[in-house]
Design a protein around this motif. Sequence first.
Motif, PDB file in Angstrom:
ATOM      1  N   HIS A  27       0.786  -1.231   0.000  1.00 45.92           N
ATOM      2  CA  HIS A  27       0.000   0.000   0.000  1.00 45.92           C
ATOM      3  C   HIS A  27       0.822   1.287   0.000  1.00 45.92           C
ATOM      4  CE1 HIS A  27      -3.397  -2.600   0.908  1.00 45.92           C
ATOM      5  NE2 HIS A  27      -2.694  -3.123   1.889  1.00 45.92           N
ATOM      6  N   ALA A  28       1.995   1.278   0.595  1.00 48.35           N
ATOM      7  CA  ALA A  28       2.753   2.513   0.780  1.00 48.35           C
ATOM      8  C   ALA A  28       3.613   2.823  -0.437  1.00 48.35           C
ATOM      9  CB  ALA A  28       3.636   2.390   2.022  1.00 48.35           C
ATOM     10  N   PRO A  29       3.842   4.115  -0.718  1.00 43.42           N
ATOM     11  CA  PRO A  29       4.781   4.486  -1.780  1.00 43.42           C
ATOM     12  C   PRO A  29       6.182   3.984  -1.414  1.00 43.42           C
ATOM     13  CG  PRO A  29       3.560   6.408  -0.974  1.00 43.42           C
ATOM     14  CD  PRO A  29       3.237   5.272  -0.080  1.00 43.42           C
ATOM     15  N   ILE A  30       6.888   3.425  -2.371  1.00 48.41           N
ATOM     16  CA  ILE A  30       8.142   2.737  -2.092  1.00 48.41           C
ATOM     17  C   ILE A  30       9.238   3.673  -1.577  1.00 48.41           C
ATOM     18  CG2 ILE A  30       9.048   2.850  -4.434  1.00 48.41           C
ATOM     19  CD1 ILE A  30       9.420  -0.093  -2.010  1.00 48.41           C
ATOM     20  N   GLY A  31       9.347   4.879  -2.082  1.00 48.07           N
ATOM     21  CA  GLY A  31      10.420   5.793  -1.671  1.00 48.07           C
ATOM     22  C   GLY A  31      10.391   6.095  -0.178  1.00 48.07           C
ATOM     23  N   PRO A  32       9.315   6.705   0.306  1.00 49.93           N
ATOM     24  CA  PRO A  32       9.244   6.981   1.748  1.00 49.93           C
ATOM     25  C   PRO A  32       9.210   5.710   2.590  1.00 49.93           C
ATOM     26  CG  PRO A  32       7.606   8.275   0.562  1.00 49.93           C
ATOM     27  CD  PRO A  32       8.216   7.313  -0.426  1.00 49.93           C
ATOM     28  N   GLN A  59      27.310  11.027  14.798  1.00 42.76           N
ATOM     29  CA  GLN A  59      26.123  10.174  14.882  1.00 42.76           C
ATOM     30  C   GLN A  59      24.858  11.017  14.990  1.00 42.76           C
ATOM     31  OE1 GLN A  59      27.448   7.986  18.337  1.00 42.76           O
ATOM     32  NE2 GLN A  59      27.671   6.101  17.138  1.00 42.76           N
ATOM     33  N   GLY A  60      24.910  12.085  15.764  1.00 44.85           N
ATOM     34  CA  GLY A  60      23.759  12.984  15.891  1.00 44.85           C
ATOM     35  C   GLY A  60      23.401  13.615  14.555  1.00 44.85           C
ATOM     36  N   LEU A  61      24.410  14.084  13.830  1.00 46.36           N
ATOM     37  CA  LEU A  61      24.158  14.661  12.500  1.00 46.36           C
ATOM     38  C   LEU A  61      23.604  13.607  11.540  1.00 46.36           C
ATOM     39  CD1 LEU A  61      27.259  16.993  12.048  1.00 46.36           C
ATOM     40  CD2 LEU A  61      24.864  17.680  12.341  1.00 46.36           C
ATOM     41  N   GLY A  62      24.119  12.391  11.624  1.00 46.56           N
ATOM     42  CA  GLY A  62      23.613  11.315  10.779  1.00 46.56           C
ATOM     43  C   GLY A  62      22.151  11.015  11.073  1.00 46.56           C
ATOM     44  N   ALA A  63      21.792  10.988  12.354  1.00 43.51           N
ATOM     45  CA  ALA A  63      20.396  10.726  12.740  1.00 43.51           C
ATOM     46  C   ALA A  63      19.488  11.836  12.226  1.00 43.51           C
ATOM     47  CB  ALA A  63      20.281  10.600  14.258  1.00 43.51           C
ATOM     48  N   ILE A  64      19.942  13.075  12.342  1.00 43.38           N
ATOM     49  CA  ILE A  64      19.161  14.207  11.832  1.00 43.38           C
ATOM     50  C   ILE A  64      19.005  14.106  10.316  1.00 43.38           C
ATOM     51  CG2 ILE A  64      19.215  16.725  11.482  1.00 43.38           C
ATOM     52  CD1 ILE A  64      20.512  16.865  14.327  1.00 43.38           C
ATOM     53  N   ALA A  65      20.066  13.708   9.629  1.00 41.06           N
ATOM     54  CA  ALA A  65      19.997  13.563   8.167  1.00 41.06           C
ATOM     55  C   ALA A  65      19.015  12.462   7.768  1.00 41.06           C
ATOM     56  CB  ALA A  65      21.384  13.257   7.599  1.00 41.06           C
ATOM     57  N   ILE A  66      19.006  11.356   8.504  1.00 35.81           N
ATOM     58  CA  ILE A  66      18.073  10.262   8.203  1.00 35.81           C
ATOM     59  C   ILE A  66      16.634  10.735   8.368  1.00 35.81           C
ATOM     60  CG2 ILE A  66      17.205   8.026   9.029  1.00 35.81           C
ATOM     61  CD1 ILE A  66      20.172   7.331   9.682  1.00 35.81           C
ATOM     62  N   VAL A  67      16.339  11.351   9.497  1.00 42.78           N
ATOM     63  CA  VAL A  67      14.974  11.835   9.748  1.00 42.78           C
ATOM     64  C   VAL A  67      14.605  12.912   8.732  1.00 42.78           C
ATOM     65  CG1 VAL A  67      13.487  13.014  11.412  1.00 42.78           C
ATOM     66  CG2 VAL A  67      15.036  11.206  12.188  1.00 42.78           C
ATOM     67  N   GLY A  68      15.522  13.811   8.448  1.00 39.74           N
ATOM     68  CA  GLY A  68      15.255  14.854   7.462  1.00 39.74           C
ATOM     69  C   GLY A  68      14.972  14.288   6.081  1.00 39.74           C
ATOM     70  N   GLY A  69      15.746  13.288   5.676  1.00 36.49           N
ATOM     71  CA  GLY A  69      15.529  12.654   4.376  1.00 36.49           C
ATOM     72  C   GLY A  69      14.176  11.978   4.282  1.00 36.49           C
ATOM     73  N   ILE A  70      13.779  11.328   5.355  1.00 34.16           N
ATOM     74  CA  ILE A  70      12.473  10.671   5.374  1.00 34.16           C
ATOM     75  C   ILE A  70      11.361  11.708   5.269  1.00 34.16           C
ATOM     76  CG2 ILE A  70      10.877   9.343   6.830  1.00 34.16           C
ATOM     77  CD1 ILE A  70      13.433   7.858   7.846  1.00 34.16           C
ATOM     78  N   LEU A  71      11.503  12.809   5.991  1.00 36.44           N
ATOM     79  CA  LEU A  71      10.483  13.870   5.934  1.00 36.44           C
ATOM     80  C   LEU A  71      10.394  14.483   4.542  1.00 36.44           C
ATOM     81  CD1 LEU A  71      11.085  15.614   9.385  1.00 36.44           C
ATOM     82  CD2 LEU A  71       9.192  14.095   8.732  1.00 36.44           C
ATOM     83  N   VAL A  72      11.533  14.689   3.898  1.00 32.61           N
ATOM     84  CA  VAL A  72      11.535  15.250   2.542  1.00 32.61           C
ATOM     85  C   VAL A  72      10.867  14.282   1.566  1.00 32.61           C
ATOM     86  CG1 VAL A  72      13.044  15.879   0.602  1.00 32.61           C
ATOM     87  CG2 VAL A  72      13.514  16.775   2.883  1.00 32.61           C
ATOM     88  N   ALA A 110       8.659  11.944   2.289  1.00 29.43           N
ATOM     89  CA  ALA A 110       7.236  11.873   2.612  1.00 29.43           C
ATOM     90  C   ALA A 110       6.508  13.105   2.095  1.00 29.43           C
ATOM     91  CB  ALA A 110       7.044  11.730   4.114  1.00 29.43           C
ATOM     92  N   LYS A 111       7.120  14.256   2.242  1.00 28.78           N
ATOM     93  CA  LYS A 111       6.504  15.504   1.751  1.00 28.78           C
ATOM     94  C   LYS A 111       6.392  15.460   0.232  1.00 28.78           C
ATOM     95  CE  LYS A 111       5.416  19.990   1.943  1.00 28.78           C
ATOM     96  NZ  LYS A 111       4.176  20.119   1.226  1.00 28.78           N
ATOM     97  N   GLU A 169       6.137  12.826  -1.701  1.00 26.78           N
ATOM     98  CA  GLU A 169       5.071  11.890  -2.077  1.00 26.78           C
ATOM     99  C   GLU A 169       3.709  12.497  -1.805  1.00 26.78           C
ATOM    100  OE1 GLU A 169       4.811   8.874  -3.498  1.00 26.78           O
ATOM    101  OE2 GLU A 169       6.944   8.849  -3.912  1.00 26.78           O
ATOM    102  N   GLY A 170       3.594  13.255  -0.714  1.00 29.68           N
ATOM    103  CA  GLY A 170       2.319  13.890  -0.379  1.00 29.68           C
ATOM    104  C   GLY A 170       1.941  14.932  -1.427  1.00 29.68           C
ATOM    105  N   ASP A 171       2.939  15.672  -1.893  1.00 31.25           N
ATOM    106  CA  ASP A 171       2.675  16.684  -2.918  1.00 31.25           C
ATOM    107  C   ASP A 171       2.341  16.064  -4.262  1.00 31.25           C
ATOM    108  OD1 ASP A 171       3.233  18.625  -1.038  1.00 31.25           O
ATOM    109  OD2 ASP A 171       5.269  19.038  -1.780  1.00 31.25           O
ATOM    110  N   ALA A 172       2.897  14.873  -4.534  1.00 28.15           N
ATOM    111  CA  ALA A 172       2.656  14.202  -5.815  1.00 28.15           C
ATOM    112  C   ALA A 172       1.380  13.375  -5.831  1.00 28.15           C
ATOM    113  CB  ALA A 172       3.851  13.304  -6.151  1.00 28.15           C
ATOM    114  N   ALA A 173       0.799  13.148  -4.652  1.00 23.28           N
ATOM    115  CA  ALA A 173      -0.401  12.310  -4.572  1.00 23.28           C
ATOM    116  C   ALA A 173      -1.576  13.021  -5.232  1.00 23.28           C
ATOM    117  CB  ALA A 173      -0.718  11.991  -3.120  1.00 23.28           C
ATOM    118  N   PRO A 174      -2.376  12.294  -6.022  1.00 23.21           N
ATOM    119  CA  PRO A 174      -3.558  12.907  -6.639  1.00 23.21           C
ATOM    120  C   PRO A 174      -4.607  13.198  -5.572  1.00 23.21           C
ATOM    121  CG  PRO A 174      -3.477  10.551  -7.126  1.00 23.21           C
ATOM    122  CD  PRO A 174      -2.220  10.895  -6.390  1.00 23.21           C
ATOM    123  N   ASP A 175      -5.314  14.282  -5.763  1.00 19.32           N
ATOM    124  CA  ASP A 175      -6.350  14.698  -4.805  1.00 19.32           C
ATOM    125  C   ASP A 175      -7.643  13.961  -5.006  1.00 19.32           C
ATOM    126  OD1 ASP A 175      -4.756  16.503  -3.432  1.00 19.32           O
ATOM    127  OD2 ASP A 175      -5.148  18.065  -4.916  1.00 19.32           O
TER     128      ASP A 175
END
Length: 126
Positions: free
Chosen positions: A69-74, A102-115, A117-118, A120-126
């Motif tokens: 069900h989920a988009p593969i990228g996010p 390690q802290g910067l890496g964790a922030i980068a991982i979370v940031g990448g996931i948010l980007v 997800a955003k 995919e949300g913008d590309a989703a049809p309404d």
Amino acid sequence: MKRFYLIGFGALLTFDTLAQICFKLAGMHALPLQPNLAWLLRLFAHPWVYGAVIGYLGAFFTWMTLLKHAPIGPAFAASHLEVVTGLLLAVPIFGEHITPVQGLGAIAIVGGILVLAKGEGDAAPD
């Protein structure tokens, strides 16, 4: 559908984190490594091995369900959040310290996931 994603990714994160923490605990209790039956029996006497197996199996079945069900990228990116939760839990459980890298890496991982997800949300049809 958002509720499905939240529950699904929450379960995936929980199973993955459980597996990582239990795997480390099993490894710590498995020392010293000895290639013999006594060592193998000692290893399988620890509950951490079974926690790791349960975590991996739970993560596998949760991931297979999410892939339907989920988009593969996010989804793929979010499936690696256990690196961050494992890092955070290693502080109280194992007494480890988080380095700046390690802290910067964790922030980068979370940031990448948010980007992702955003995006995919913008590309989703309404």
